[in-house]
Write a protein that holds these residues in place. Structure first.
Motif, PDB file in Angstrom:
ATOM      1  N   PRO A  45       0.802  -1.225   0.000  1.00  0.00           N
ATOM      2  CA  PRO A  45       0.000   0.000   0.000  1.00  0.00           C
ATOM      3  C   PRO A  45       0.837   1.279   0.000  1.00  0.00           C
ATOM      4  CG  PRO A  45      -0.964  -1.600   1.498  1.00  0.00           C
ATOM      5  CD  PRO A  45       0.354  -2.170   1.051  1.00  0.00           C
ATOM      6  N   LEU A  46       1.903   1.324   0.798  1.00  0.00           N
ATOM      7  CA  LEU A  46       2.723   2.538   0.863  1.00  0.00           C
ATOM      8  C   LEU A  46       3.314   2.868  -0.499  1.00  0.00           C
ATOM      9  CD1 LEU A  46       4.122   4.826   2.357  1.00  0.00           C
ATOM     10  CD2 LEU A  46       5.936   3.220   3.013  1.00  0.00           C
ATOM     11  N   ASP A  61     -11.582  -6.224  -0.238  1.00  0.00           N
ATOM     12  CA  ASP A  61     -10.431  -6.334   0.676  1.00  0.00           C
ATOM     13  C   ASP A  61     -10.450  -5.183   1.679  1.00  0.00           C
ATOM     14  OD1 ASP A  61      -8.035  -6.800   1.946  1.00  0.00           O
ATOM     15  OD2 ASP A  61      -6.914  -7.207   0.104  1.00  0.00           O
ATOM     16  N   LEU A  62     -11.218  -5.336   2.762  1.00  0.00           N
ATOM     17  CA  LEU A  62     -11.363  -4.269   3.753  1.00  0.00           C
ATOM     18  C   LEU A  62     -10.107  -4.092   4.596  1.00  0.00           C
ATOM     19  CD1 LEU A  62     -15.020  -4.921   4.975  1.00  0.00           C
ATOM     20  CD2 LEU A  62     -14.215  -3.469   3.109  1.00  0.00           C
ATOM     21  N   GLY A  63      -9.395  -5.185   4.866  1.00  0.00           N
ATOM     22  CA  GLY A  63      -8.162  -5.082   5.631  1.00  0.00           C
ATOM     23  C   GLY A  63      -7.138  -4.215   4.927  1.00  0.00           C
ATOM     24  N   ARG A  64      -7.092  -4.324   3.634  1.00  0.00           N
ATOM     25  CA  ARG A  64      -6.166  -3.518   2.840  1.00  0.00           C
ATOM     26  C   ARG A  64      -6.563  -2.037   2.872  1.00  0.00           C
ATOM     27  NH1 ARG A  64      -2.312  -4.636  -0.951  1.00  0.00           N
ATOM     28  NH2 ARG A  64      -2.091  -3.155  -2.683  1.00  0.00           N
ATOM     29  N   THR A 101      -5.349   3.402   4.784  1.00  0.00           N
ATOM     30  CA  THR A 101      -5.856   4.600   5.461  1.00  0.00           C
ATOM     31  C   THR A 101      -4.936   5.005   6.610  1.00  0.00           C
ATOM     32  OG1 THR A 101      -8.124   3.978   4.902  1.00  0.00           O
ATOM     33  CG2 THR A 101      -7.828   5.606   6.647  1.00  0.00           C
ATOM     34  N   ARG A 102      -4.453   4.020   7.353  1.00  0.00           N
ATOM     35  CA  ARG A 102      -3.539   4.303   8.470  1.00  0.00           C
ATOM     36  C   ARG A 102      -2.236   4.922   7.957  1.00  0.00           C
ATOM     37  NH1 ARG A 102      -4.383  -0.076  10.738  1.00  0.00           N
ATOM     38  NH2 ARG A 102      -2.707  -1.308   9.817  1.00  0.00           N
ATOM     39  N   ILE A 103      -1.714   4.392   6.873  1.00  0.00           N
ATOM     40  CA  ILE A 103      -0.485   4.943   6.274  1.00  0.00           C
ATOM     41  C   ILE A 103      -0.720   6.381   5.807  1.00  0.00           C
ATOM     42  CG2 ILE A 103       1.063   4.746   4.279  1.00  0.00           C
ATOM     43  CD1 ILE A 103       0.715   1.685   4.513  1.00  0.00           C
ATOM     44  N   MET A 131       1.338   9.880   7.029  1.00  0.00           N
ATOM     45  CA  MET A 131       1.999  10.701   6.017  1.00  0.00           C
ATOM     46  C   MET A 131       1.483  12.141   6.077  1.00  0.00           C
ATOM     47  SD  MET A 131       2.005   8.070   2.749  1.00  0.00           S
ATOM     48  CE  MET A 131       2.690   9.299   1.607  1.00  0.00           C
ATOM     49  N   SER A 132       0.169  12.286   6.198  1.00  0.00           N
ATOM     50  CA  SER A 132      -0.454  13.601   6.241  1.00  0.00           C
ATOM     51  C   SER A 132      -0.070  14.365   7.502  1.00  0.00           C
ATOM     52  CB  SER A 132      -1.978  13.444   6.164  1.00  0.00           C
ATOM     53  OG  SER A 132      -2.625  14.681   6.279  1.00  0.00           O
ATOM     54  N   ALA A 133      -0.006  13.660   8.637  1.00  0.00           N
ATOM     55  CA  ALA A 133       0.312  14.313   9.908  1.00  0.00           C
ATOM     56  C   ALA A 133       1.738  14.867   9.914  1.00  0.00           C
ATOM     57  CB  ALA A 133       0.128  13.329  11.057  1.00  0.00           C
TER      58      ALA A 133
END
Length: 445
Positions: free
Chosen positions: A10-11, A305-308, A313-315, A319-321
């Motif tokens: 994902p990243l 694929d909800l886990g993905r 979303t967490r990544i 990144m945004s913060a």
């Protein structure tokens, strides 16, 4: 150049997809920034205030249309992720039909109601005519803006975020050239800035159209794909209308802020215009992250694929913060040089107003990033109502603070209206996202 975001890290996928969007958003901002800079430098502070005073109206009208076109292509992204080519083409045909109808209606309504809206917003008399001229030209040419946004959304829906960037860069350069020619050579003032903007947007949209026709067969539709499909239209409207209303609800709040601001005079309006341009420019990374996560979540929702989706979303949040913190401190140091880009002469009064805005709002860049991420993830998964309610939270908070600021005739209060709205809406959308994910995991959606 399409990108399948259902496979791979994902990243890596987020970074690969977001970079062209960031650059594209920055160049798109250059349309308005170029207008602001050149008008401020060569026409005067009054003209700068006139362009700035119509920014919220542009956001209300064009934001509504951008929300619609983005919403119309969520289904396209989901069908692409599911490998359903026939369904994808039907969704593209429906998006074209719906966009054409709404564009005609919105152009007529916005032109007819502009005088009324400018009076309601208490536009200062010394800049009224310039404001009216600028925004009417923008509204009459909104079809060019919508053409680009619709086609760029279609390309991003199939994972192609680079081509819209290439054409946008070319259009941004053209916009600057036209600004200089029309404003300096032909002395058209704010009208020249508006004409340059819509002409450049038209070029970028036409280039996207030619590219899709020649290079992206999956988005190339035939006559049969334009036949109204009830399921497609119902799905697109159910997502597009809430997304459009979310933009409009937010815009209504900014209009309330602008109305309070207009009571403070044209110098303060000009200062606020500069501050907002700076803020909008640096927060394009947040907007780009939102667009990225809309495509990422839509494609992965298409394969279930909800886990993905959770991982991505967490990544995106972290990144945004990190970006928000770095940006806040960088702006504090660079502000005098940045403001000098927009105005000439003594910066004292304008710089002080700009610094107040950036300081108050910059502290809340992290919740602003949360708004873009969680809102777009939910929209990509097919949710329209809760993201729209996030806009309602923004509206209520921004409106209450703006009314108080107007009664107190407080510039700091006007600035706090945006900051407080970001904070509450960011928290609300984070909670809504968690609720939506739990519902999908339980098989309720």
């Amino acid at each position: 150049m399409e990108l399948d975001m259902t496979k791979g890290k994902p990243l890596d996928l987020i970074v690969k997809f977001i970079i062209p969007i960031i650059l594209g958003n920055i160049f798109q901002q250059m349309y308005n920034v170029a207008d602001t800079v050149i008008v401020g430098q060569f026409v005067g502070v009054g003209a700068l205030a006139a362009v700035g005073a119509t920014g919220t109206i542009s956001f209300l009208i064009l934001g509504f249309m951008q929300g619609l076109t983005t919403g119309f292509t969520v289904l396209t992204s989901q069908r692409y992720g599911a490998g359903d080519t026939e369904g994808l083409k039907r969704s593209v045909g429906s998006a074209w039909l719906l966009s054409a109808i709404v564009t005609a209606i919105m152009t007529a309504l916005s032109a007819a109601g502009m005088d009324w809206l400018l009076h309601v917003m208490r536009t200062p008399e010394d800049i009224y005519e310039m404001s009216r001229t600028y925004i009417l030209i923008i509204c009459l040419g909104m079809g060019f803006n919508i053409l680009y946004n619709l086609l760029a959304s279609m390309l991003r829906a199939v994972g192609n975020s680079r081509v819209p960037l290439y054409f946008l860069v070319l259009a941004a350069v053209l916009n600057v050239i036209l600004d200089l020619v029309l404003i300096i050579v032909f002395r058209m003032g704010v009208a020249g800035a508006a004409v340059a903007t819509i002409a450049s947007q038209g070029v970028s949209g036409l280039l996207c159209l030619v590219y899709i026709w020649k290079k992206v067969p999956v988005l190339r539709v035939g006559r049969k794909d334009f036949r109204p499909d009830k399921w497609c239209i119902r799905n697109q409207i159910s997502i597009g209308i809430p997304m459009a209303l979310q933009f409009s609800i937010t815009a209504v709040g900014t209009i309330m802020v602008q109305t309070a601001l207009n009571m403070l005079g044209s110098v303060v309006v000009a200062s606020y215009t500069v501050a907002c341009k700076v803020e909008q420019f640096v927060t394009q990374v947040h907007a780009a992250m939102g667009m990225t996560m809309a495509t990422y979540s839509a494609q992965n929702k298409g394969v279930g694929d909800l886990g993905r989706i959770r991982t991505g979303t967490r990544i995106a949040f972290w990144m945004s913060a990190v970006y928000s913190v770095v940006t806040f401190f960088a702006l504090q140091a660079a502000l005098p040089w940045v403001v000098r880009i927009f105005v000439t002469g003594d910066l004292g009064e304008i710089l002080s107003y700009v610094r107040i805005y950036i300081t108050i709002c910059g502290v809340f860049f992290i919740p602003l990033g949360m708004i873009f991420i969680y809102r777009n993830v939910m929209q990509g998964c097919g949710y329209g109502f809760m993201p729209m309610m996030g806009g309602v939270v923004e509206l209520v908070c921004r409106g209450v603070v703006a009314v108080i600021a107007a009664r107190l005739v407080s510039y700091e209060g006007v600035c706090a209206a945006n900051a407080s709205a970001w904070c509450l809406a960011g928290i609300f959308l984070w909670l809504a996202y968690r609720h939506a994910m739990k519902r999908m995991e339980r098989g309720l959606e």
